[in-house]
Design an enzyme around this catalytic site. Structure first.
Site, PDB file in Angstrom:
ATOM      1  CG  HIS A  37      29.043   1.491 -19.482  1.00 44.45           C
ATOM      2  ND1 HIS A  37      27.981   0.676 -19.770  1.00 44.45           N
ATOM      3  CD2 HIS A  37      28.531   2.644 -19.018  1.00 44.45           C
ATOM      4  CE1 HIS A  37      26.849   1.326 -19.507  1.00 44.45           C
ATOM      5  NE2 HIS A  37      27.152   2.512 -19.040  1.00 44.45           N
ATOM      6  CG  ASP A  58      29.652   9.182 -14.567  1.00 48.31           C
ATOM      7  OD1 ASP A  58      29.360   7.986 -14.413  1.00 48.31           O
ATOM      8  OD2 ASP A  58      28.823  10.117 -14.479  1.00 48.31           O
TER       9      ASP A  58
END
Ligand code: SDX
Length: 390
Positions: free
Chosen positions: A271, A328
């Protein structure tokens, strides 16, 4: 080329966006919306209550929420002409491309009611987009599987209506599975806003030009579709399926990722901001077992995902790069268990993110005062030189 990079010039991007909507602490793995921790909102709130909080800044009163919900229910119908839009597209069109195009087309029905400087227009188009985007999303899904569209049912709640539009058929009544509805509502809440991610920054940049909400959301949908961003939930399921179909061990796949063979990545990991466990991923992982069991689904891909996570989190390659599961990584396994095709997963991300886009568009528009967005650049190209004499 000068051969230098921005860092060589000590370039620090000072053009940051001020916002009161969402706070993230990437090191500590904290996410709050208008000060409320995501864990509390996911456990106790509803999708529309969080949407109101994001857009208008405070939790709604019962009357405000009731009126908001009622207005949205009564604006779910699409203009009949717009329904023909879908038949103009090839049946294999990716639902994210359909969603973005249809959202842009939607704006043509309200061009005389989309003045960004008219608060009534802004509030009404918030209602229209929250009401109609799930319908467009469901029609994109139905187009993909060649089934007839249903009309929205205003007696149903927001998530229930969405489920029925996706999975109901003309020939028989659709029975809402309360476990599925509750699980989907929680997943949508987890996606509602996330500060200045790529698609939200796109929405704000388009808003800064004075463009309307439809144009901004349509651009945001396209930005979200990329596999490094919202498209990752679809890419995770493809990755797990490829590992399964190849017969390759999970450990061997992880080695290929570490060796960067063919540019392979561990999708759903890493991320830009979180250098710790994504707090949303924690909540999704915790509910995955419960949801699959309640739906009577036993999917070996969930076990494979857990094995992947376990191997990665104990490996120096991922630890040294602060790579953890993001939002996700586990969502796709749950969407699959609910019956959504992989191609619709990122559409679900967009439905979840819509309130955040609308909130950030409104904040950008309120602060606009004619200031158009213009991301800074550091020029690192060739110095001045003369055109060669002929
Ligand atoms: C979302 O911004 C947001 O808030 C987004 C989002 C939201 O709610 O809006 O949270 C939603 O988009 C989540 C991210 C979904 N994307 C993926 O899961 C795709 C896989 N992840 C990566 O592509 C990557 O982690 C990014 C794009 C998400 C973040 O990349 P960064 O922070 O720019 O990190 P990087 O590319 O500079 O990588 C640093 C190192 C590199 O190795 P080295 O060059 O140092 O050797 O980590 C490696 C990268 O190769 N790396 C990975 C990896 N992610 C980074 N290696 C293997 N698998 C990965 N997933």
């Amino acid at each position: 080329q000068t051969g230098y990079t921005a860092l060589d010039y000590g370039f620090v991007n000072t053009a940051s966006t001020k916002s009161e909507i969402t706070y993230i602490d990437g090191e500590a793995g904290i996410l709050r919306h208008r000060g409320y921790p995501i864990e509390q909102l996911a456990a106790n709130s509803s999708f529309l209550e969080v949407a109101w909080l994001l857009i208008y800044g405070e939790l709604p009163t019962a009357d405000e929420l009731g009126e908001f919900d009622e207005k949205i229910r009564r604006h779910t119908l699409l203009h009949e002409d717009l329904k023909r839009f879908f038949s103009a597209l090839p049946s294999g069109a990716h639902p994210m491309a359909v969603l973005s195009s249809a959202t842009s087309a939607l704006s043509t029905y309200y061009s005389d009611q989309s003045d960004p400087d008219n608060p009534d227009h802004v509030d009404m188009n918030i209602i229209r987009l929250l009401a109609k985007l799930p319908v467009i999303a469901a029609y994109a899904h139905k187009t993909a599987n060649g089934q007839a569209f249903l009309y929205p049912d205003n007696s149903l709640g927001y998530v229930e209506n969405f489920l029925r539009l996706n999975f109901g058929v003309m020939s028989e009544p659709y029975e809402i599975n309360p476990v599925m509805a509750k699980a989907l509502e929680r997943l949508l809440i987890l996606h509602e806003d996330h500060e200045q991610n790529a698609s939200t920054s796109t929405v704000r940049l388009v808003a800064s030009t004075g463009a309307n909400q439809f144009a901004s959301v349509s651009a945001g949908i396209q930005a979200l579709s990329g596999p490094l961003h919202g498209g990752a939930n679809e890419a995770v399921l493809r990755m797990l399926g490829q590992i399964r179909d190849s017969g390759e061990s999970v450990a061997r796949f992880v080695e290929r990722v570490k060796n960067k063979e063919d540019g392979v990545k561990l999708m759903g990991f890493g991320h830009r901001v979180y250098k710790n466990y994504d707090p949303r991923a924690k909540i999704v992982k915790a509910s995955a077992d419960e949801v699959l069991e309640a739906l009577g689904v036993n999917d070996p891909l969930l076990d494979m995902a857990k094995e992947l996570e376990e191997i990665a989190l104990s490996d120096e390659y991922f630890q040294s790069r602060n790579l953890y599961p993001n939002v996700d990584f586990y969502t796709g396994v749950i969407y699959k268990a609910m019956g959504f095709p992989t191609s619709v997963f990122t559409v679900l991300f967009a439905i979840g993110r819509l309130p955040g886009w609308l909130a950030q568009w409104r904040e950008q528009n309120l602060d606009r005062q004619g200031k158009i967005g213009r991301p800074q650049q550091l020029y690192v190209g060739p110095a001045e030189r003369d055109y060669p004499a002929k």
